[in-house]
Design an enzyme around this catalytic site. Sequence first.
Site, PDB file in Angstrom:
ATOM      1  N   PHE A   1       0.757  -3.453   0.839  1.00 40.65           N
ATOM      2  CA  PHE A   1       0.882  -3.262   2.360  1.00 40.65           C
ATOM      3  C   PHE A   1       2.220  -4.132   2.805  1.00 40.65           C
ATOM      4  O   PHE A   1       2.425  -4.599   3.821  1.00 40.65           O
ATOM      5  CB  PHE A   1      -0.286  -3.846   2.948  1.00 40.65           C
ATOM      6  CG  PHE A   1      -1.676  -3.350   2.426  1.00 40.65           C
ATOM      7  CD1 PHE A   1      -1.989  -2.064   2.842  1.00 40.65           C
ATOM      8  CD2 PHE A   1      -2.922  -4.240   1.790  1.00 40.65           C
ATOM      9  CE1 PHE A   1      -3.251  -1.519   2.535  1.00 40.65           C
ATOM     10  CE2 PHE A   1      -3.681  -3.718   1.502  1.00 40.65           C
ATOM     11  CZ  PHE A   1      -3.963  -2.391   1.806  1.00 40.65           C
TER      12      PHE A   1
ATOM     13  N   PRO B   1      -2.406  16.901   1.152  1.00 40.84           N
ATOM     14  CA  PRO B   1      -3.388  16.496   2.444  1.00 40.84           C
ATOM     15  C   PRO B   1      -4.391  15.655   1.746  1.00 40.84           C
ATOM     16  O   PRO B   1      -4.900  14.655   2.715  1.00 40.84           O
ATOM     17  CB  PRO B   1      -4.299  17.854   2.521  1.00 40.84           C
ATOM     18  CG  PRO B   1      -3.219  18.967   2.004  1.00 40.84           C
ATOM     19  CD  PRO B   1      -2.425  18.480   0.621  1.00 40.84           C
TER      20      PRO B   1
ATOM     21  N   GLY C   1       7.370  10.784   6.072  1.00 40.92           N
ATOM     22  CA  GLY C   1       6.797   9.414   5.865  1.00 40.92           C
ATOM     23  C   GLY C   1       5.678   9.171   6.603  1.00 40.92           C
ATOM     24  O   GLY C   1       5.635   9.581   7.727  1.00 40.92           O
TER      25      GLY C   1
ATOM     26  N   GLU D   1       3.510   4.349   7.219  1.00 41.20           N
ATOM     27  CA  GLU D   1       3.527   3.327   8.459  1.00 41.20           C
ATOM     28  C   GLU D   1       3.042   3.880   9.488  1.00 41.20           C
ATOM     29  O   GLU D   1       2.193   3.239  10.287  1.00 41.20           O
ATOM     30  CB  GLU D   1       4.869   2.934   8.493  1.00 41.20           C
ATOM     31  CG  GLU D   1       5.713   2.594   7.085  1.00 41.20           C
ATOM     32  CD  GLU D   1       5.276   1.541   6.222  1.00 41.20           C
ATOM     33  OE1 GLU D   1       4.706   0.537   6.754  1.00 41.20           O
ATOM     34  OE2 GLU D   1       5.566   1.372   4.973  1.00 41.20           O
TER      35      GLU D   1
END
Length: 731
Positions: free
Chosen positions: A233, A625, A695, A698
């Site tokens: 993280f 997916p 991306g 985040e």
Amino acid sequence: MSPQPQAAVGAPLSRVDGRLKVTGKALYAVDHEVTGAVHAVVVDSSIGLGRITGIDTRTALAHPGVLKVISHLNAPKLPYQPSPLPTSPQGERLHVFQDDKVRFHGQPVAVVVATTLEAAQHGASVLKVTYDAQQPSTDMSHAKAGEPFAYARGDVGKALEAAAVRLEMTYHLARNNHNAMEPHATIARWDGDKLTVWDKTQWVFGTQIELATVFGLPPESVRVISPFVGGGFGSGLRAWPHATIAALAARETKRPVKLALTRKQLFFGTGFRPTYEYAVRLGSDRRGRLTAMTHDIRAETSSYETFLESVMIPGQMMYSMPNVSQEYRTVPLDVHTPLFMRGPGYTTASYAIESAMDELAHELAIDPIELRLRNEPDADESSGLPFSTRKLRECYSVGAREFGWHRRNPKPRSSRDGDWLIGTGMAAGVYDTSRNNASASVRLDADGTALIQSAASDMGPGTYTSNTQLAADALGLPMRQVTFRLGDSLMPPAPPHGGSWTMASVGSAVQDGCDKLREQAVTLAVEDEKSPLYGVDPDTVVVRAGRLHVKGHPARGETYRQLLARNKLTHLETMGSFTPPTGPERHSLFAYGAVFTEVAVDARLGLVRVRRMLGVYDAGRIISPELADSQALGGMVGGIGQALLEHTVTDHRDGRIVNADLANYLVPVNADVPDLRAIYLDGDDREADPIGVKGLGEIVQVGVASAIANAVFHATGRRIRELPITAEALL
């Protein structure tokens, strides 16, 4: 070349490393067996500021198995060159065991090395350290901030004065710790002047460069190995002092050393999302068109380093607004240095901005989605650039339809289920689409199998799997015949594994290398008189299941194995690379999302429960997916923690972290996450990178906390401007 058939990309495939993980065969940092390894335990300071006046090692050294105690009293002086790393905060990083200064509570002051972990732990427990203690400054509300980083456009003061509607709010966000499942750990071994470390890191080259600069070595003399990372993280984006301590202890004892931080030590031995105070003033007309917004931001940092993150960007470009003013100040405190934590900067800014938008929507009696639509920009107003893609309107419409937003009664405190007050809320999210230089080696062996290597990391998002999918399709091979390896500084360079740029960067390098190798094979075939493909236009050749053939004429072709065997080749190999375009950007590159949530609040007890959540994302092409869902649901869980549970508490008398464990630092459990769902809009952003991804890791946490806070207001009619939202705040 003809486009390759896509069989793996976009398919809901299981993780290629899944079996290793569930059977316990995946080796994390301390799992590696290194012959002759001894154990080290770090001794932490028990004061928050001052000097060490003495260290009594006699009892510790007398304990059977204890080999050495290292501190500033006997540690060699290390070069400690200035850090060239982009992920390191600016300033003078902590020089372990180089002086008697204590800069924060929990700072390493010594290390005990022993033949067993138990002996090292006992030696550390009986080490006597005395101090000349001073009062640390750890409370941001009573400390002086530094000079601001500023941004402005238009005339905010004049616009606010003229605004028909003006609101002023201040939001507070608690410090959060990463608390990944795998604690940070390092094994260090010296072979002459060569150093090998097995480290928990999100960037093997970051650890390599850090240790090389600390010990005055050329980078090639340090090898870093990190094949699996048990969650990060962001906490592994720099090398923390324990890595230096392990290497120092190994050099001093002339034995390999294994050092793992305890759960408690993670709270002051690695980074954290800093405490924030975020004040907003906004102005609009009566129809909700924004005219001005100010952002006054304060965030904690350490006294010896300045940590900065991209907290200003959303306020500059998320909504159409002619007048913007921002000031971002860091507040130096006697704490250790913060670091990036999932959705860094953007998650924080989103909570303030999206809460403020909800407050404005309530003030004007405008639906929160409609308010956002009225302020949707046509271009990035901070840069003047067109968006590569910006499908927020579609995120809103799809999310509203799937969530059932039309059933919402806009009046707060209007829906109940027994003792529970029911509320719904939404928020928008944005995160920049970053990419960096990356490379990957690609090798096709005579047996028809392929090996791809890049010094990337995988802390959970599925780097192994997604790159295997890309490579399989690019080479025209089944997934089972492709192996992707990562996590070794001997492999081709890759950027840090964070900021949602691994797939865009490493994936683009893998695509490039595999395309080049396939072209090699096709060229070899069409120039080989004995090949069925001799003389064929190379642009008409595709590869499927390891067989090269003319597109539309599958009977005319041959396999990789046949081609290499006939040409007496053991393998083909090449290097793939990706370099972002140089010069000014042509487009504004961001991923977007909209989060919808329903909460229930106990009217008598103030308890908040998330009932369901939906995220809709404009994240470009989705390679896997299955992995995308894993990322999205994990981001939602992290956002639930940030909104309702996570709060690192400091005792300001001495700087001690009060809740440095998982019993008192609360994180979501299964009962907290009953119904989470993600939807990904069709996308393929080739302005961002050659494989069209934007991306995902985040953006999936950005907006979650604000959506929950907005839902809590809708349920209760009470606006809580502090995270986490506690029962006490609602009573």
